[in-house]
Design an enzyme around this catalytic site. Sequence first.
Site, PDB file in Angstrom:
ATOM      1  N   GLU A  17       9.948   6.723  23.756  1.00 10.87           N
ATOM      2  CA  GLU A  17       9.567   5.319  23.859  1.00 10.87           C
ATOM      3  C   GLU A  17      10.583   4.506  23.066  1.00 10.87           C
ATOM      4  O   GLU A  17      10.729   4.706  21.859  1.00 10.87           O
ATOM      5  CB  GLU A  17       8.158   5.093  23.309  1.00 10.87           C
ATOM      6  CG  GLU A  17       7.664   3.681  23.574  1.00 10.87           C
ATOM      7  CD  GLU A  17       6.242   3.454  23.083  1.00 10.87           C
ATOM      8  OE1 GLU A  17       5.955   3.751  21.904  1.00 10.87           O
ATOM      9  OE2 GLU A  17       5.420   2.981  23.877  1.00 10.87           O
ATOM     10  N   TYR A  68      11.381  -3.167  26.997  1.00 12.30           N
ATOM     11  CA  TYR A  68      10.606  -1.976  26.646  1.00 12.30           C
ATOM     12  C   TYR A  68      10.976  -0.882  27.641  1.00 12.30           C
ATOM     13  O   TYR A  68      11.105  -1.158  28.849  1.00 12.30           O
ATOM     14  CB  TYR A  68       9.106  -2.277  26.760  1.00 12.30           C
ATOM     15  CG  TYR A  68       8.242  -1.038  26.650  1.00 12.30           C
ATOM     16  CD1 TYR A  68       7.735  -0.631  25.422  1.00 12.30           C
ATOM     17  CD2 TYR A  68       7.963  -0.250  27.775  1.00 12.30           C
ATOM     18  CE1 TYR A  68       6.965   0.523  25.315  1.00 12.30           C
ATOM     19  CE2 TYR A  68       7.207   0.908  27.670  1.00 12.30           C
ATOM     20  CZ  TYR A  68       6.706   1.275  26.441  1.00 12.30           C
ATOM     21  OH  TYR A  68       5.946   2.420  26.320  1.00 12.30           O
TER      22      TYR A  68
END
Length: 398
Positions: free
Chosen positions: A206, A118
Amino acid sequence: MNLHEYQGKELLNSFGVRIQRGIVADNHKKAVEAAKQLATETGTGWWVVKAQIHAGGRGKGGGVKLAKSLAEIETISESMIGMMLKTPQTSAEGKKVHQVLVAEDVYYPGENEPDEYYMSVLLNRATGKNMIMYSTEGGMDIEAVAEKTPHLIFTEEIDPLIGLQPFQARKVAFNLGLSGGALKEMIKFVTSLYTAFVKSDASLFEINPVLKTSDDKILAVDSKVTLDDNALFRHKDLAALRDLREENDIEVEANAAGLNYVDLDGNVGCMVNGAGLAMSTMDLIKQSGGEPANFLDVGGTADAKRVETAFRIILQDDNVKAILVNIFGGIVRCDRVAQGIIDAFINMGDAIKVPIIVRLQGTNAIEAKQLIDASGLDVISATEFQEAADKVKEVLAS
Ligand code: GDP
Ligand code: MN
């Protein structure tokens, strides 16, 4: 302003960030053509079909599907385009899918399972610095990771004046447990990602997941990009990527009229000049037992035209049971605003069916109240903040 996954990936790619390659399509025939083209360019024999909507969690909602043949590309994209996709991040009715991204399959079965990480880049308002947030636990809900295993989320703060230092990019790659070729790739990935963030005046990137393939390539499989609206004037090319179909209709209309409007769930509409006063007016509405239906800053020039536009926008929301107008006359004179309200009322005929409470304070407030009271219109006037709150309470109770 938010970008679609495919637009975000193109933006990243233009700054040298490696991405899962794909081609966007708005019907199943084009999807098949896209798949063929990708097969030629990348050698892929499997693809993923990904619904392009402004919401995450698509995988969970059936908006990301593996296709192992051109026939599957056709059936999957045909059923996906036009569907209402529900994910944990959409409303109950879901969002309509207008386009799919046909992408190369990058999880090809190899000797090693691909690793998912991530990574996000955002502004940390508390420290006034940019921040890279990253984790070995990619591919899943980062909120769940933060709750259950917070020690697996790392942050790296970057001084915006100095920029990302090489040691910081190395630290990110080490913390993700990488070595050799993958380490080098990750350093390049982080560095290009940060440059893209700064150069595009983004407020959020993101990437979940960032993938390490079995042959040690690091690439962005997903992208969520939010750009700073206040900097869009210097990015005409990015501003043109805006997809109005993804946005709230009333907000789009209000923005076009130059009003700063945010749609909310409550029952009391509010029209205020100044963002600070708008925030405290929303508090006031809550304290008087109501819930704000919107945030609306009409700005400094509350003339009849603007006031009328603002009323029309607030009234498009069926939940509105009352409207509180709270204007402070600093530069603008209250009597002019009052006249604006009266003119707007007359213009709108019987379009206004809910009680209106008007509080005008500041320059010529007394004259303004006299104008409103003498107009014979069905408007409740108030001068004090608390008085306005009590009147909101009264009309909600009746
Ligand atoms: P999101 O659910 O909206 O966040 O969409 P993502 O783009 O993150 O995709 C969701 C999931 O689909 C990923 O976490 C992967 O597990 C899977 N996925 C994405 N690309 C591929 C691919 O090329 N091949 C395979 N097999 N799975 C993929
Ligand atoms: Mn994702």
